[in-house]
Design a protein around this motif. Structure first.
Motif, PDB file in Angstrom:
ATOM      1  N   PHE A 151       2.027  13.381  -6.678  1.00  0.00           N
ATOM      2  CA  PHE A 151       1.454  11.949  -6.865  1.00  0.00           C
ATOM      3  C   PHE A 151       0.235  11.734  -6.236  1.00  0.00           C
ATOM      4  CE2 PHE A 151       1.604   7.626  -5.281  1.00  0.00           C
ATOM      5  CZ  PHE A 151       1.340   6.862  -6.661  1.00  0.00           C
ATOM      6  N   TYR A 152       0.029  12.410  -5.149  1.00  0.00           N
ATOM      7  CA  TYR A 152      -1.339  12.291  -4.353  1.00  0.00           C
ATOM      8  C   TYR A 152      -2.436  12.772  -5.236  1.00  0.00           C
ATOM      9  CZ  TYR A 152      -5.106  12.865  -1.128  1.00  0.00           C
ATOM     10  OH  TYR A 152      -6.339  13.107  -0.660  1.00  0.00           O
ATOM     11  N   GLU A 153      -2.196  14.067  -5.927  1.00  0.00           N
ATOM     12  CA  GLU A 153      -3.248  14.531  -6.791  1.00  0.00           C
ATOM     13  C   GLU A 153      -3.697  13.819  -7.904  1.00  0.00           C
ATOM     14  OE1 GLU A 153      -1.813  18.448  -7.823  1.00  0.00           O
ATOM     15  OE2 GLU A 153      -2.088  19.165  -5.689  1.00  0.00           O
ATOM     16  N   LYS A 154      -2.295  12.964  -8.612  1.00  0.00           N
ATOM     17  CA  LYS A 154      -2.388  12.189  -9.446  1.00  0.00           C
ATOM     18  C   LYS A 154      -3.457  10.855  -9.170  1.00  0.00           C
ATOM     19  CE  LYS A 154       1.584  13.374 -12.357  1.00  0.00           C
ATOM     20  NZ  LYS A 154       2.871  13.114 -12.588  1.00  0.00           N
ATOM     21  N   MET A 155      -3.266  10.344  -8.092  1.00  0.00           N
ATOM     22  CA  MET A 155      -3.982   9.193  -7.560  1.00  0.00           C
ATOM     23  C   MET A 155      -5.406   9.577  -7.250  1.00  0.00           C
ATOM     24  SD  MET A 155      -1.871   6.710  -7.882  1.00  0.00           S
ATOM     25  CE  MET A 155      -1.396   7.520  -9.382  1.00  0.00           C
ATOM     26  N   SER A 196       5.623   8.452  -7.933  1.00  0.00           N
ATOM     27  CA  SER A 196       5.858   7.954  -6.697  1.00  0.00           C
ATOM     28  C   SER A 196       7.159   7.686  -6.313  1.00  0.00           C
ATOM     29  CB  SER A 196       5.152   6.705  -6.415  1.00  0.00           C
ATOM     30  OG  SER A 196       5.025   6.289  -5.205  1.00  0.00           O
ATOM     31  N   TYR A 197       7.624   8.103  -5.180  1.00  0.00           N
ATOM     32  CA  TYR A 197       8.917   7.271  -4.785  1.00  0.00           C
ATOM     33  C   TYR A 197       8.707   6.063  -4.349  1.00  0.00           C
ATOM     34  CZ  TYR A 197      10.277  12.408  -3.606  1.00  0.00           C
ATOM     35  OH  TYR A 197      10.631  13.871  -3.638  1.00  0.00           O
ATOM     36  N   ALA A 198       9.701   5.188  -4.331  1.00  0.00           N
ATOM     37  CA  ALA A 198       9.624   3.862  -3.872  1.00  0.00           C
ATOM     38  C   ALA A 198      10.859   3.258  -3.106  1.00  0.00           C
ATOM     39  CB  ALA A 198       9.483   2.786  -5.299  1.00  0.00           C
ATOM     40  N   THR A 199      10.620   1.900  -2.577  1.00  0.00           N
ATOM     41  CA  THR A 199      11.693   1.646  -1.577  1.00  0.00           C
ATOM     42  C   THR A 199      11.783   2.686  -0.562  1.00  0.00           C
ATOM     43  OG1 THR A 199      12.815   0.416  -3.376  1.00  0.00           O
ATOM     44  CG2 THR A 199      13.839   0.510  -1.555  1.00  0.00           C
ATOM     45  N   THR A 200      10.974   2.959   0.287  1.00  0.00           N
ATOM     46  CA  THR A 200      10.993   3.981   1.279  1.00  0.00           C
ATOM     47  C   THR A 200      11.566   3.422   2.488  1.00  0.00           C
ATOM     48  OG1 THR A 200       8.794   3.595   2.002  1.00  0.00           O
ATOM     49  CG2 THR A 200       9.118   5.496   0.591  1.00  0.00           C
ATOM     50  N   ALA A 256       1.747   4.191   1.700  1.00  0.00           N
ATOM     51  CA  ALA A 256       1.820   5.121   2.752  1.00  0.00           C
ATOM     52  C   ALA A 256       0.632   5.929   3.123  1.00  0.00           C
ATOM     53  CB  ALA A 256       3.078   6.323   2.632  1.00  0.00           C
ATOM     54  N   PHE A 257      -0.064   6.161   1.957  1.00  0.00           N
ATOM     55  CA  PHE A 257      -1.307   6.895   1.780  1.00  0.00           C
ATOM     56  C   PHE A 257      -2.471   5.983   2.365  1.00  0.00           C
ATOM     57  CE2 PHE A 257       0.048   9.473  -2.226  1.00  0.00           C
ATOM     58  CZ  PHE A 257       0.555  10.377  -1.486  1.00  0.00           C
ATOM     59  N   ASN A 258      -2.565   4.883   2.049  1.00  0.00           N
ATOM     60  CA  ASN A 258      -3.396   3.669   2.689  1.00  0.00           C
ATOM     61  C   ASN A 258      -3.258   3.775   4.105  1.00  0.00           C
ATOM     62  OD1 ASN A 258      -4.923   3.337   0.567  1.00  0.00           O
ATOM     63  ND2 ASN A 258      -3.348   1.927  -0.462  1.00  0.00           N
ATOM     64  N   ALA A 259      -2.107   3.779   4.849  1.00  0.00           N
ATOM     65  CA  ALA A 259      -1.880   3.540   6.215  1.00  0.00           C
ATOM     66  C   ALA A 259      -2.573   4.797   6.741  1.00  0.00           C
ATOM     67  CB  ALA A 259      -0.265   3.643   6.401  1.00  0.00           C
ATOM     68  N   VAL A 260      -2.381   5.928   6.352  1.00  0.00           N
ATOM     69  CA  VAL A 260      -3.219   7.132   7.008  1.00  0.00           C
ATOM     70  C   VAL A 260      -4.655   6.891   6.756  1.00  0.00           C
ATOM     71  CG1 VAL A 260      -3.699   9.788   6.661  1.00  0.00           C
ATOM     72  CG2 VAL A 260      -1.280   8.863   6.246  1.00  0.00           C
ATOM     73  N   LYS A 261      -5.020   6.561   5.602  1.00  0.00           N
ATOM     74  CA  LYS A 261      -6.468   6.117   5.515  1.00  0.00           C
ATOM     75  C   LYS A 261      -7.222   5.237   6.471  1.00  0.00           C
ATOM     76  CE  LYS A 261      -9.614   4.211   2.032  1.00  0.00           C
ATOM     77  NZ  LYS A 261      -9.767   3.685   0.666  1.00  0.00           N
ATOM     78  N   ASP A 272      -5.284  13.205   4.939  1.00  0.00           N
ATOM     79  CA  ASP A 272      -4.326  13.827   5.387  1.00  0.00           C
ATOM     80  C   ASP A 272      -2.876  13.171   4.727  1.00  0.00           C
ATOM     81  OD1 ASP A 272      -2.550  15.544   6.681  1.00  0.00           O
ATOM     82  OD2 ASP A 272      -2.842  14.649   8.592  1.00  0.00           O
ATOM     83  N   TRP A 273      -2.519  13.353   3.451  1.00  0.00           N
ATOM     84  CA  TRP A 273      -1.248  12.852   2.941  1.00  0.00           C
ATOM     85  C   TRP A 273      -0.063  12.977   3.379  1.00  0.00           C
ATOM     86  CZ3 TRP A 273       2.007  16.030   0.150  1.00  0.00           C
ATOM     87  CH2 TRP A 273       1.283  17.154  -0.174  1.00  0.00           C
ATOM     88  N   LYS A 274      -0.211  14.479   4.213  1.00  0.00           N
ATOM     89  CA  LYS A 274       1.477  14.807   4.768  1.00  0.00           C
ATOM     90  C   LYS A 274       1.629  13.928   5.943  1.00  0.00           C
ATOM     91  CE  LYS A 274       2.007  19.280   2.668  1.00  0.00           C
ATOM     92  NZ  LYS A 274       2.221  20.987   3.065  1.00  0.00           N
TER      93      LYS A 274
END
Length: 330
Positions: A296-300, A205-209, A89-94, A311-313
């Motif tokens: 999770f974003y901060e850890k990554m 991280s959550y999974a199977t979104t 999901a983060f990569n989609a934003v990127k 803009d991870w949100k």
């Protein structure tokens, strides 16, 4: 679950807000792999009429090694997609792709590390082993294992999705999927491996979104709500009710699947609280929170996996989940 309770469940679901009367609206949901128990709640809602009761005619199309259902969603050919984890999901934003996660079925990521009993009986003892880790894992969660837990690049060997090297060498550990590699090792090698869930070590991280396009949320919010509510109801029925009809659909969709594999996977999901834990205990299966995703974003970022100032949100919305849908079925 008795037939009477199942009927009540569907009636309750209808009362929560079905689509307008008329012909059911066709919706296509693409999974990210071949049909299995980890998709069970979605098949459950097809099998028992939960989606239909809300006004949707849902078709599930399987993913697989040569199938990219996410690309089909981007092309407008399917309506919803089963996402992997929040990194996707983060990569989609990127990349500027308007994909939005609307619910998270797995509260814990099902990625595991396997070890031979007696060789590594704790997470920290895995550092003494050679670890078989695939390329995708090496660039994602293994970077976090290095940064946060002190694992090393040197102890990693490429994993070829063949368990034979692990089975033959007690000095090796191996990546796996909670319900897959542990099952294979037990069947082929005749022993039960130690299984370490990376989520229990802090991989949050959550999974199977459930993913859909931002445009779908904007133009068809009632369809998104119906599909999400129906899916969450299905997951309660699958885990805690009679899943026989859903299992039949899974077996029909995946000829390589077997009932014992389904039973093993379902037991592992329940035993390890993959679906029903964390915020889901308070606000229902499918729950997501800003706090967990932000953590999770901060850890990554700290692990060098994702860039800072993203803009991870924008990768998700809480509009359609956290509403205790289906909790009365537990």
């Amino acid at each position: 679950m008795s037939k009477r309770l199942a009927a009540i469940a569907v009636a309750t679901f209808i009362a929560q807000g079905a689509l307008a009367d008329g012909d059911a609206e066709k919706v296509v949901f693409g999974t990210n792999w071949l049909a299995q128990a980890e998709h069970g709640g979605f098949y459950q809602s097809v099998a028992d009429g939960t989606y239909e009761a809300c006004g949707l005619d849902v078709e599930i199309i399987s993913g697989g090694p040569q199938v990219n259902n996410r690309a089909l969603m981007l092309a407008g050919r399917i309506d919803f997609h089963m996402g992997g984890d929040m990194l996707q999901a983060f990569n989609a934003v990127k990349e500027g792709i308007p994909v939005v996660a609307v619910a998270a079925i797995f509260q814990k990521h099902p990625q595991v590390i396997l070890a031979h009993p007696g060789e590594a009986d704790s997470w920290d003892e895995l550092k003494d082993l050679t670890l078989l880790i695939g390329d995708n894992g090496f660039t994602s969660y293994y970077q976090w294992m290095i940064a946060e837990h002190g694992f090393t690049v040197e102890q990693r060997e490429p994993y070829t999705f063949n368990p034979a090297p692990f089975i033959a060498d007690k000095g090796k550990g191996m990546q796996g999927y909670l319900s897959s590699e542990p099952y294979v090792v037990e069947k082929e090698a005749g022993f039960k491996p130690n299984v370490f869930l990376i989520a229990d070590a802090g991989y949050s991280s959550y999974a199977t979104t459930i993913e859909t396009m931002a445009e779908t949320i904007e133009t068809r919010p009632e369809v998104v709500k119906c599909f999400v509510d129906g899916s969450l109801t299905g997951w309660y029925n699958y885990l805690y009710g009679d899943s026989a009809a859903a299992d039949e659909l899974i077996l029909a969709a995946n000829p390589d699947m077997s009932q014992d594999k389904i039973d093993f996977a379902k037991n592992m999901m329940l035993e390890q609280e993959i679906v029903d834990s964390g915020a889901a205990l308070e606000t229902g299966i499918g729950s997501m929170t800003d706090e967990v995703i932000g953590d999770f974003y901060e850890k990554m970022v700290a692990s060098g996996v994702i860039e800072d100032e993203l803009d991870w949100k924008a990768s998700y919305t809480l509009e359609f989940t956290n509403q205790k849908v289906g909790m009365d079925l537990k």
